[in-house]
Design an enzyme around this catalytic site. Structure first.
Site, PDB file in Angstrom:
ATOM      1  N   LYS A  21       0.837  -1.204   0.000  1.00 24.73           N
ATOM      2  CA  LYS A  21       0.000   0.000   0.000  1.00 24.73           C
ATOM      3  C   LYS A  21       0.869   1.250   0.000  1.00 24.73           C
ATOM      4  O   LYS A  21       0.578   2.225  -0.695  1.00 24.73           O
ATOM      5  CB  LYS A  21      -0.919  -0.024   1.219  1.00 24.73           C
ATOM      6  CG  LYS A  21      -1.690   1.257   1.493  1.00 24.73           C
ATOM      7  CD  LYS A  21      -2.705   1.070   2.603  1.00 24.73           C
ATOM      8  CE  LYS A  21      -2.059   0.844   3.952  1.00 24.73           C
ATOM      9  NZ  LYS A  21      -1.564   2.106   4.562  1.00 24.73           N
ATOM     10  N   SER A  22       1.920   1.238   0.788  1.00 26.87           N
ATOM     11  CA  SER A  22       2.785   2.406   0.909  1.00 26.87           C
ATOM     12  C   SER A  22       3.431   2.761  -0.432  1.00 26.87           C
ATOM     13  O   SER A  22       3.462   3.926  -0.829  1.00 26.87           O
ATOM     14  CB  SER A  22       3.869   2.154   1.957  1.00 26.87           C
ATOM     15  OG  SER A  22       3.312   1.951   3.233  1.00 26.87           O
ATOM     16  N   GLY A  69      -5.968   7.210   5.595  1.00 28.16           N
ATOM     17  CA  GLY A  69      -5.115   8.304   6.043  1.00 28.16           C
ATOM     18  C   GLY A  69      -4.025   8.660   5.051  1.00 28.16           C
ATOM     19  O   GLY A  69      -3.753   9.840   4.802  1.00 28.16           O
ATOM     20  N   ARG A  97      -9.204  13.383  12.510  1.00 31.26           N
ATOM     21  CA  ARG A  97      -7.756  13.187  12.536  1.00 31.26           C
ATOM     22  C   ARG A  97      -7.086  14.489  12.115  1.00 31.26           C
ATOM     23  O   ARG A  97      -7.388  15.039  11.048  1.00 31.26           O
ATOM     24  CB  ARG A  97      -7.333  12.033  11.614  1.00 31.26           C
ATOM     25  CG  ARG A  97      -7.816  10.679  12.093  1.00 31.26           C
ATOM     26  CD  ARG A  97      -7.404   9.565  11.162  1.00 31.26           C
ATOM     27  NE  ARG A  97      -5.966   9.305  11.204  1.00 31.26           N
ATOM     28  CZ  ARG A  97      -5.371   8.316  10.530  1.00 31.26           C
ATOM     29  NH1 ARG A  97      -6.104   7.502   9.770  1.00 31.26           N
ATOM     30  NH2 ARG A  97      -4.067   8.134  10.605  1.00 31.26           N
ATOM     31  N   SER A 172      10.319   7.262  11.702  1.00 32.93           N
ATOM     32  CA  SER A 172       9.888   6.627  10.440  1.00 32.93           C
ATOM     33  C   SER A 172      10.748   7.062   9.259  1.00 32.93           C
ATOM     34  O   SER A 172      10.250   7.270   8.152  1.00 32.93           O
ATOM     35  CB  SER A 172       8.411   6.926  10.162  1.00 32.93           C
ATOM     36  OG  SER A 172       7.596   6.462  11.200  1.00 32.93           O
ATOM     37  N   ASP A 291       4.422   0.230  12.364  1.00 35.05           N
ATOM     38  CA  ASP A 291       3.265  -0.578  11.966  1.00 35.05           C
ATOM     39  C   ASP A 291       3.392  -2.042  12.376  1.00 35.05           C
ATOM     40  O   ASP A 291       2.419  -2.797  12.278  1.00 35.05           O
ATOM     41  CB  ASP A 291       3.048  -0.483  10.451  1.00 35.05           C
ATOM     42  CG  ASP A 291       2.398   0.831  10.047  1.00 35.05           C
ATOM     43  OD1 ASP A 291       1.830   1.511  10.920  1.00 35.05           O
ATOM     44  OD2 ASP A 291       2.463   1.184   8.855  1.00 35.05           O
ATOM     45  N   LYS A 318      -2.604   6.978  14.600  1.00 31.54           N
ATOM     46  CA  LYS A 318      -2.923   6.052  13.519  1.00 31.54           C
ATOM     47  C   LYS A 318      -4.453   5.935  13.421  1.00 31.54           C
ATOM     48  O   LYS A 318      -5.188   6.800  13.858  1.00 31.54           O
ATOM     49  CB  LYS A 318      -2.266   4.700  13.790  1.00 31.54           C
ATOM     50  CG  LYS A 318      -0.737   4.738  13.796  1.00 31.54           C
ATOM     51  CD  LYS A 318      -0.163   4.900  12.406  1.00 31.54           C
ATOM     52  CE  LYS A 318       1.350   4.763  12.413  1.00 31.54           C
ATOM     53  NZ  LYS A 318       1.931   4.827  11.058  1.00 31.54           N
ATOM     54  N   LYS A 392      -8.850  -2.511   4.337  1.00 36.80           N
ATOM     55  CA  LYS A 392      -8.054  -1.294   4.238  1.00 36.80           C
ATOM     56  C   LYS A 392      -6.685  -1.565   3.626  1.00 36.80           C
ATOM     57  O   LYS A 392      -6.157  -0.738   2.877  1.00 36.80           O
ATOM     58  CB  LYS A 392      -7.901  -0.646   5.616  1.00 36.80           C
ATOM     59  CG  LYS A 392      -7.102   0.644   5.615  1.00 36.80           C
ATOM     60  CD  LYS A 392      -7.085   1.273   6.988  1.00 36.80           C
ATOM     61  CE  LYS A 392      -6.170   2.483   7.037  1.00 36.80           C
ATOM     62  NZ  LYS A 392      -6.604   3.568   6.149  1.00 36.80           N
TER      63      LYS A 392
END
Length: 408
Positions: A21-22, A69, A97, A172, A291, A318, A392
């Site tokens: 996904k990233s 997000g 958020r 991160s 994560d 998150k 998701k």
């Protein structure tokens, strides 16, 4: 929807994980900025990527990204340099958020963004301008890397480029490096010029074909299953995962070695086997792979391995407050966790009476469902509420569990 999960005694199989996904969302964003007519291949089919694909194809005036997000942050920056007026919104959770850090930075670069309802939160009205000048901005290094990546990716489209200074602790960093690596593959001139400064030159991107590798975050749940089963003949093959991955979560392979799982890198992908060698305690700083914190928390408790995990400060922002969620849900299973300043999570072996006939709540968080599901291997069976949240990032998660013998 509530699922009751019953685990097999051992697992063996070949599991084709979803694409990352990233990487998918970064590649889609940069691909659009490059003006490419060829979409990246092996794009993820998860919700976060699907909503990106849908709005990029339909180009609606109101962009609804649901609970995604990553899509909210990347799309906000992308729309700021895209001609036209748009409103970007999302689910109720998404509308609560915070996004002020990104909006303030984009405004400083010259973007025209207004809050539609509550200041500091979506929905946003964005008056796009392809001719934003850009310049130098400073941001705290301990904010979500998605804010930083969103700004970096539009950097080559800014007439003056972008200089981004990160102050204090940088969390991160692998996700930032992932963004820079994909930008460079599309022809951008971008990189670190100091330990805390990133320079992005103006000049845009060049269209190219791009293949998205599979998801190391999703792989972590299969590592967890191999770690938890008792049978030494457990074996899982995961294609299209690479040793030299752009994904920081690939470090999970080395960490799971301490929990009894060996990783063999083959031409097809990675092969997971049990080693039988397990550490007595696990202390680790998750600042670069937050994560995976839920996966390792559940795994260690189920194996009876005390731990002290640091670098968890990003977990509160998150999909849910993951530190609190872990404390609440692990107590249901009889494990008492402690936290320190919402940054550290500790388990020294404390137990309590497990709740009878309990169900794990997922808090609209896909990783809560997937991290807890393998615990059924040790508990015999386990109930998961709102099990559909896995869509998701890993829509076929439950089907893949069935394929290796889980009853759901």
């Amino acid at each position: 929807m509530q699922y009751t999960i019953t685990a097999p005694k051992s697992i063996k199989g070949r599991i084709v994980l979803p694409a990352s996904k990233s990487i998918s969302n970064r590649a889609l964003t940069i691909n659009l900025l490059a003006g490419s007519t060829i979409p990246p291949s092996n794009i993820s089919d998860c919700d976060d990527t699907r909503v990106m694909c849908e709005w990029m194809e339909a180009r609606p005036l109101t962009v609804d990204i649901g609970a995604a997000g990553t899509a909210m942050r990347f799309s906000t920056a992308l729309l700021a340099v895209t001609e036209g007026r748009h409103v970007i919104t999302g689910s109720e959770r998404m509308r609560n958020r915070p996004i002020a850090v990104l909006v303030d930075a984009l405004r400083q670069l010259g973007a025209n963004i207004n809050y539609v309802e509550k200041a500091g939160y979506p929905p946003l009205e964005i008056i796009g301008n392809p001719d934003i000048k850009g310049g130098r901005i400073s941001l705290p290094g301990n904010i979500s890397s998605q804010y930083i990546s969103a700004l970096l990716m539009i950097g080559p489209k800014l007439s003056g480029g972008l200089t981004l200074e990160l102050t204090g602790e940088i969390i991160s960093r692998p996700y930032i490096n992932m963004t820079l690596a994909i930008m460079k593959e599309f022809g951008a001139n971008a990189g670190w010029t100091a330990d805390n400064v990133i320079e992005v030159s103006a000049g845009g991107y060049s269209p190219r074909e791009y293949f998205v590798e599979n998801d190391w975050s999703a792989a972590s749940y299969w590592y967890e299953m191999v770690a938890l089963v008792d049978n030494l003949d457990a074996e899982i093959l995961l294609p299209n995962l690479f040793r030299d991955s752009l994904q920081g979560d690939s470090k999970g392979a080395d960490l799971f070695r301490l929990l009894g799982v060996e990783t063999a890198y083959t031409p097809e992908g990675v092969l997971l086997r049990k080693s039988g060698k397990i550490t007595n305690r696990l202390d680790y700083d998750f600042v670069e792979i937050p994560d995976l914190a839920q996966t390792f928390t559940v795994t260690c408790c189920m194996l009876g391995i005390p731990f002290h995990f640091k670098g968890l400060q990003s977990l509160k922002i998150k999909e849910t407050d993951r530190i609190n969620a872990l404390k609440v849900e692990m107590r249901k299973l009889g494990y008492v966790l402690e936290d320190i300043n919402d940054r550290e999570l500790i388990w020294q072996g404390q137990r309590c009476e497990p709740e009878s006939d309990t169900a794990i709540d997922t808090y609209e968080d896909h990783r809560m469902a997937m991290a807890f599901a393998p615990a059924a291997i040790k508990t015999g069976s386990l109930k998961i509420n709102n099990s559909q949240v896995v869509s998701k990032s890993y829509p076929r998660f439950w089907e893949d569990l069935k394929s290796v013998g889980f009853s759901i």
